[in-house]
Design a protein around this motif. Structure first.
Motif, short mmCIF file in Angstrom:
data_model
loop_
_atom_site.label_atom_id
_atom_site.label_comp_id
_atom_site.label_asym_id
_atom_site.label_seq_id
_atom_site.Cartn_x
_atom_site.Cartn_y
_atom_site.Cartn_z
N ILE A 254 0.83 -1.20 0.00
CA ILE A 254 0.00 0.00 0.00
C ILE A 254 0.87 1.25 0.00
CG2 ILE A 254 -1.65 1.34 1.37
CD1 ILE A 254 -2.78 -1.40 2.32
N ASN A 255 1.94 1.24 0.82
CA ASN A 255 2.83 2.40 0.93
C ASN A 255 3.63 2.64 -0.35
OD1 ASN A 255 1.97 2.80 3.53
ND2 ASN A 255 3.69 1.72 4.47
N SER A 256 3.89 1.56 -1.11
CA SER A 256 4.71 1.69 -2.32
C SER A 256 3.96 2.33 -3.47
CB SER A 256 5.22 0.32 -2.77
OG SER A 256 4.14 -0.49 -3.21
N VAL A 257 2.64 2.32 -3.39
CA VAL A 257 1.82 2.90 -4.46
C VAL A 257 1.66 4.39 -4.20
CG1 VAL A 257 -0.42 2.86 -5.62
CG2 VAL A 257 0.58 0.73 -4.73
N SER A 258 2.02 5.20 -5.18
CA SER A 258 1.97 6.65 -5.00
C SER A 258 0.54 7.10 -4.74
CB SER A 258 2.52 7.35 -6.24
OG SER A 258 1.81 6.96 -7.40
N SER A 259 0.40 8.04 -3.82
CA SER A 259 -0.93 8.51 -3.46
C SER A 259 -1.28 9.76 -4.25
CB SER A 259 -0.98 8.82 -1.96
OG SER A 259 -0.01 9.80 -1.64
N GLY A 260 -2.58 10.08 -4.28
CA GLY A 260 -3.04 11.28 -4.95
C GLY A 260 -3.41 11.04 -6.40
N LYS A 261 -4.36 11.84 -6.87
CA LYS A 261 -4.85 11.71 -8.24
C LYS A 261 -4.27 12.77 -9.17
CE LYS A 261 -9.20 9.53 -6.89
NZ LYS A 261 -10.69 9.57 -6.95
N PHE A 262 -3.56 13.74 -8.61
CA PHE A 262 -3.05 14.84 -9.41
C PHE A 262 -1.54 15.00 -9.21
CE2 PHE A 262 -7.41 15.89 -8.01
CZ PHE A 262 -8.04 15.81 -9.24
N ARG A 263 -0.90 15.46 -10.26
CA ARG A 263 0.55 15.69 -10.20
C ARG A 263 0.84 16.94 -9.37
NH1 ARG A 263 2.22 12.06 -13.95
NH2 ARG A 263 0.83 11.69 -15.71
N ILE A 264 1.86 16.87 -8.55
CA ILE A 264 2.25 18.00 -7.70
C ILE A 264 3.54 18.60 -8.23
CG2 ILE A 264 2.78 18.73 -5.35
CD1 ILE A 264 -0.05 17.64 -5.71
N PRO A 265 3.58 19.92 -8.45
CA PRO A 265 4.81 20.54 -8.98
C PRO A 265 5.89 20.70 -7.92
CG PRO A 265 3.16 22.22 -8.56
CD PRO A 265 2.50 20.90 -8.28
N ILE A 266 7.11 20.90 -8.37
CA ILE A 266 8.22 21.22 -7.47
C ILE A 266 8.27 22.74 -7.33
CG2 ILE A 266 10.71 21.07 -7.09
CD1 ILE A 266 10.73 18.60 -8.90
N ILE A 267 7.99 23.23 -6.14
CA ILE A 267 8.00 24.68 -5.91
C ILE A 267 9.36 25.07 -5.33
CG2 ILE A 267 6.85 26.60 -4.76
CD1 ILE A 267 5.11 25.11 -6.78
N PHE A 268 10.16 25.78 -6.12
CA PHE A 268 11.52 26.13 -5.72
C PHE A 268 11.55 27.08 -4.51
CE2 PHE A 268 13.07 25.35 -10.33
CZ PHE A 268 13.10 23.99 -10.07
N ALA A 269 10.46 27.84 -4.31
CA ALA A 269 10.43 28.78 -3.18
C ALA A 269 10.56 28.06 -1.84
CB ALA A 269 9.13 29.59 -3.21
#
Length: 677
Positions: A254-269
């Protein structure tokens, strides 16, 4: 005389469309049921068989497979009538793909007339991707057709102000979600006619709250959205099931499967160093951005739509979403909110300087060794070139613009670069012109750019070209429209009649999506099993494997006491003997296959081996002859870690016509000999 000429023109137009449709049909029906099921066709066929057995798409273990439920029931009627599975599962997609031709023609005709319409449906009919996915027993072709007819009626409603088209939008969008989960895009598009209007030949966002009909549209759109969202969100597959995963591995799986339905960006701030220099720079940039945002809002030199565009661009630059900045600019061009005459305005110049400065600042920050290590989570710092490449990808890759480009570049390089060049030329054309005849073209561009974001924003287990398949004809319309616009502006009508077909022919010849041999021999072994294309193109057209051939070898030669193990479980469809499924619990798909605490496999209801140690135990100690069906197309860590391919390379008794599917016959004598060695 004029009336007679009009009748002749209408009949010739109808005959041309009919002739192209007939040719497209002949190509697509050629040897349709000849070859064995592809892997995904196996899944849908097993679910249809469950419908024939239970009346509903219920797994034998419980749970339900509700994907493409309309398609499943229509196909079940065909199989109930005695049509064999290989033909039945592909018939609905083929008919759907053919039904898309009139929608594409009518849509292209509205953009620039019947010549463009004929050109687009000709390219569509000869497209290898369209041909192969029409012959692919899944939901992609049916959904594409629903999407195209939806866009046609949406065009009528928004661009031509035909309110009667709205009923078709609601019907198609409501049905589409039961054909393919991508139907949620159509349901979201139902809100466009409520807010997007055409005034004085330009697109404007407005809403008439005084009109009772507006509230009716909002209520209907929200109702369809809520029902569809609940349907898509509900987990039918494991309904009334429990203890699906092996107890010792359930939590790790269960933990190995990525969670969430949407891609999350990398925020450099988030990675700005806490020191005087960087904090000072950050505060200065933030203060300047806020001051400039206020300046934009208070400016009387630009309209509200351009203000919104500039404000959004500024906001996106602060969170380093360069990919979204590009999409917003393209959408603004399509909406005619960003014009050539506006480029000289100081608000736009200052916004450009501000956005470029902020993105550049983030770029310098992210390639610094300490920050780069924090972003990537890698202790060892890469070289400067590697850091620059990674940071550039991170900037443009939200949504997955770079990945989408790389995917098509590696699959169809010439087609990709030609399309980008032509579409860029079209964007430049729209900036420099303000022709009211281009409203339809602008509208399709706006739809395309918005849907590209939607497709790449949603997280999927695999990122394949097929998830954007429904948009492909829309890209065709846009690309060929631009080619026609070029010819229209460079040549008079008589010369254009000669030049434009030549341009289309050159476009086809340069594109990897056209192959004369493939079209004529679509049902040949070489083309069916993708022997003549690259690995990337094989995945693009959907890879097919000789599972019937593998099963036939075992059916003819295996004894009743032999042990049959299937690493490629789709071979079970043609197998006449009991078997065991080999799976790897570390696979992200394992949670979808596992039932009965990992003792059985969901689709086949066969016993399952999921531990490498148990598999090795069988190989080394079983006194039975083992028949093993392996698909070498996909990398298999489970087999690689025990050096299976080298240990048993002399045990191969069958290699499929696809060159990847293998049957191994491992007898006790062979194993004993290896032990002695």
């Amino acid at each position: 005389m004029i009336e007679l000429n009009n009748i002749i023109k209408q009949k010739s137009e109808l005959l041309s469309v009919l002739l192209i449709t007939i040719i497209a049909s002949i190509i697509r029906f050629n040897g349709l049921g000849k070859w064995s099921l592809a892997v995904d066709e196996f899944y849908i066929t097993r679910s249809i068989e469950n419908i024939l057995e239970f009346g509903i798409p219920q797994f034998q273990s419980g749970g339900y497979y509700n994907r493409g439920i309309v398609y499943q029931y229509l196909t079940s009627l065909l199989m109930l009538g005695g049509i064999k599975a290989e033909f039945a599962v592909r018939l609905i997609p083929v008919l759907s793909n053919i039904a898309a031709i009139p929608a594409i023609y009518l849509l292209a005709k509205k953009i620039r007339g019947k010549t463009l319409g004929i050109a687009v449906i000709t390219v569509f009919s000869l497209s290898i991707w369209e041909i192969e996915f029409a012959r692919f027993g899944r939901m992609y072709a049916p959904f594409q057709t629903l999407f195209l007819w939806y866009v046609y009626f949406l065009y009528q409603n928004v661009v031509e102000n035909k309110n009667k088209a709205e009923i078709f939008l609601y019907i198609i969008s409501a049905v589409s979600v039961f054909v393919y989960e991508g139907g949620i895009f159509l349901i979201a598009l139902n809100f466009i006619p409520i807010f997007l209007k055409i005034k004085n030949g330009e697109f404007r966002f407005s809403i008439d709250l005084k009109n009772k009909l507006t509230y009716k549209k909002i209520i209907i759109s929200i109702f369809i959205l809520v029902i569809s969202f609940l349907y898509l969100s509900f987990n039918f597959r494991t309904l009334n099931e429990s203890n699906l995963l092996p107890l010792e591995f359930s939590q790790s799986i269960i933990n190995s499967v990525s969670s969430g339905k949407f891609r999350i960006p990398i925020i450099f701030a988030n990675y700005i160093p806490i020191n005087f220099i960087w904090l000072s720079i950050s505060l200065i940039v933030l203060a300047a951005s806020l001051m400039f945002a206020v300046y934009i809002v208070r400016s009387k030199n630009i309209n509200v739509f351009l203000k919104v565009t500039l404000f959004v661009l500024l906001l996106l630059s602060l969170i380093n979403l360069l990919g979204l900045i590009i999409l917003v600019i393209l959408c603004a061009i399509s909406l005619n909110w960003l014009k050539f005459g506006d480029l000289k305005k100081k608000e736009i110049i200052f916004t450009g300087i501000c956005v470029i400065s902020i993105i550049s600042l983030y770029f310098v920050l992210a390639i610094s060794p300490s920050v780069y290590s924090q972003i990537t989570g890698v202790g060892e710092v890469a070289g400067l070139a590697a850091r620059i490449k990674y940071v550039f990808k991170a900037l443009v890759n939200y949504p997955y613009l770079y990945e989408l480009f790389a995917l098509y570049r590696d699959t169809l390089p010439m087609f990709t670069f030609i399309s980008i060049f032509v579409l860029t030329a079209g964007a430049v054309y729209l900036i420099f012109t303000n022709n009211k005849n281009d409203l339809g073209f602008r509208f399709l561009g706006l739809l395309s750019f918005g849907l590209i974001f939607a497709v790449t924003f949603i997280k999927t287990l695999a990122f394949d070209t097929r998830y954007a398949f429904f948009l492909f004809p829309l890209w065709m319309v846009l690309t060929i429209s631009i080619l026609y616009l070029v010819c229209e502006n460079l040549f008079n009508k008589n010369i254009r009649k000669i030049v434009f077909p030549i341009v289309i022919l050159i476009y086809l010849m340069l594109s990897e999506d056209f192959n004369f041999d493939h079209i004529l021999n679509v049902s040949s072994s070489e083309n069916n099993f993708r022997n003549n294309v690259t690995r990337e193109q094989s995945i693009h057209y959907y890879s097919r494997f000789d599972i019937n051939g593998a099963a036939t070898i075992i059916n003819k030669n295996a004894k009743d006491e032999d042990l049959i193990i299937l690493q490629e479980k789709s071979a079970s469809f043609y197998l006449e003997k009991d078997a065991v499924v080999l799976a790897d619990y570390r696979s992200p798909l394992f949670k979808d296959y596992s039932i009965a605490e990992g003792k059985k496999e969901r689709w086949t209801n066969l016993p399952m081996i999921y531990k490498t140690s148990d598999f090795v135990e069988l190989l080394d100690n079983s006194e039975k002859t083992i028949w093993l069906v392996v698909n070498t197309f996909w990398k298999n860590a489970q087999l690689n870690e025990i050096d299976f391919y080298n240990r048993y390379k002399t045990s191969i008794v069958f290699t499929g016509a696809d060159k990847y599917l293998r049957v191994y016959k491992i007898s006790p004598a062979i194993k004993n000999k290896e032990d002695l060695d």
